[in-house]
Design an enzyme around this catalytic site. Sequence first.
Site: not given
Length: 564
Positions: A423-425, A432, A434, A437, A457
């Site tokens: 999970c990524i947040l 907005r 960067g 990334r 995933e």
Amino acid sequence: MSPSAPSTPHGRGSGSEPGTPAPSVAAGGSYTIDDVVPGVKIYVIKPLSNGQAEQRRAEILSTRPKPKPSAFAPPPPPNAPSPDPRDDTEYYVHYVEFNKRLDEWVGGSRLVLSKEMEWPKSKDEPKKKDRPAKAQPSKAPSRATGSPIPSDSLLKKAANKAAMAAGKATPGKAMPSSKLGKASKIGKAGKFPQKRKAKTEADTEAEEESNEDNDALGEEEDMDEDGDVTLITSDGAIDPSREVVAAPSNPRAAPQVFSKKQEIEKLRTSGSMTQSHSEISRVKNLNKLQIGKHEVETWYFSPYPIEYAHLPVLYICEFCLLYYPSATQLRRHRAKCTLLHPPGNEIYRHEGISFFEIDGRKQRTWCRNLCLISKCFLDHKTLYYDVDPFLYYCMTVKDDYGCHLIGYFSKEKESAEGYNVACILTLPQHQRKGYGRLLIEFSYELSKVEGKLGSPEKPLSDLGLLGYRAYWQEKIVELLLDSDYEISLDEIAQKTSITHGDIMHTCQALQMIKYYKNSHIIHLTDAVIEQHKKTKAKPRRAINPAYLKWKPPVFSRAQLAFGF
């Protein structure tokens, strides 16, 4: 439709002639605000950022009485206009053809009653015609009353038979209930196609343990009409058009078997949140979060305690992530809270950016609070409380007051599929800039240290897919431009830690795969090169591997035996 006798969902189809089809659209002015019920589609006034307003078609998902003002809310100004009586009832609307993040509660004064309103489509009658029940010769003697209700014994047999059929994973022999969780995992992993079946609570618990959703997750993608989660059908959602079990007249004598409507209601109110995407989770329960100095509007439902539901603002400590209903309680907490950074090991620090590694088993409360916050912005996240199998990598920015959370990604301690991100947040107040990334790049730096290929995933959500595609494109094109010799797909994968499937996916999306002299090659087009130059010209942060102080953690079998 006569204006004097407006149609309601209960009154539709009950005209003078039985069986007369009711109109699906009510003309403007032929209905009142009392006829607006969940399921109808009506025009709603939507204020815009430029001070103007427009009328948008929206679906009513839920209604509620107007909440009483909070005891901690400031009093209204003396010159405030008197409240509109129509606003005593609030309507939760989803704007048709707009993203689910824009769903909101509106007062009755914002409903446009002068335009047409569409009634919800009836689902029962067509399905009865499309799926006629097979007549079975009854061995029981017919009753004098002619009632279609079977006897208790026959009803029990039919109910038990339907329950056993619902628990089967395949059309073959029945599978014991203890193995249903394992079968659901195999079906999701794609080992073999799985038939429709009704989910039990054991299934949902097993699914929750194995499913930490991607920030990007699509299901999912997973996309419904507005790019969000849809009902699970092929994975085991209950199909209301199939096998209905009637309830007996004496509930005490009945076995523990529910009708479809009762089962859906049971799952909606007390079952696993994994199964309730289309019910409770369609309605957002929080309006705003106060995180530090930022006030953020929530996007989706999050299972905070019901005492905090529908508060105007939920106040969150930005260091320990505990939540409070008022600013006064938060100030009292901040006077006692001594935490100034995430409760884990700092494994990276460079140019004010730090990464902390947190074990979900050692910091359960903090990680659960983090998951509750992230659920406000991830519609597809299904895991909130079982945090033991995951490591959390939190990115912070440092100032004079401490390390403030920017975003995070979670990672399974042992992933059979080789995922490096579960999970990524990035929190909305830091998007907005960067940072997303940086999170993606850091996850691949960890994979390089481990000496493995990594992939997020699947499936990814819309925002997650865009972020990963941009990163994959940049790294692959940069490597191809810097190479003075022919490079193979395996070499690209080993140097970037991107899996072969993700490399092929990116090249196909950019139309870089060409057939030349009886073999496939990767061809960089002028448009791809030009876009890469524009991207590199922008100033941006990057992860410096020299500042990463980390060794892959090693867990014993006992440490990985979660919940046993």
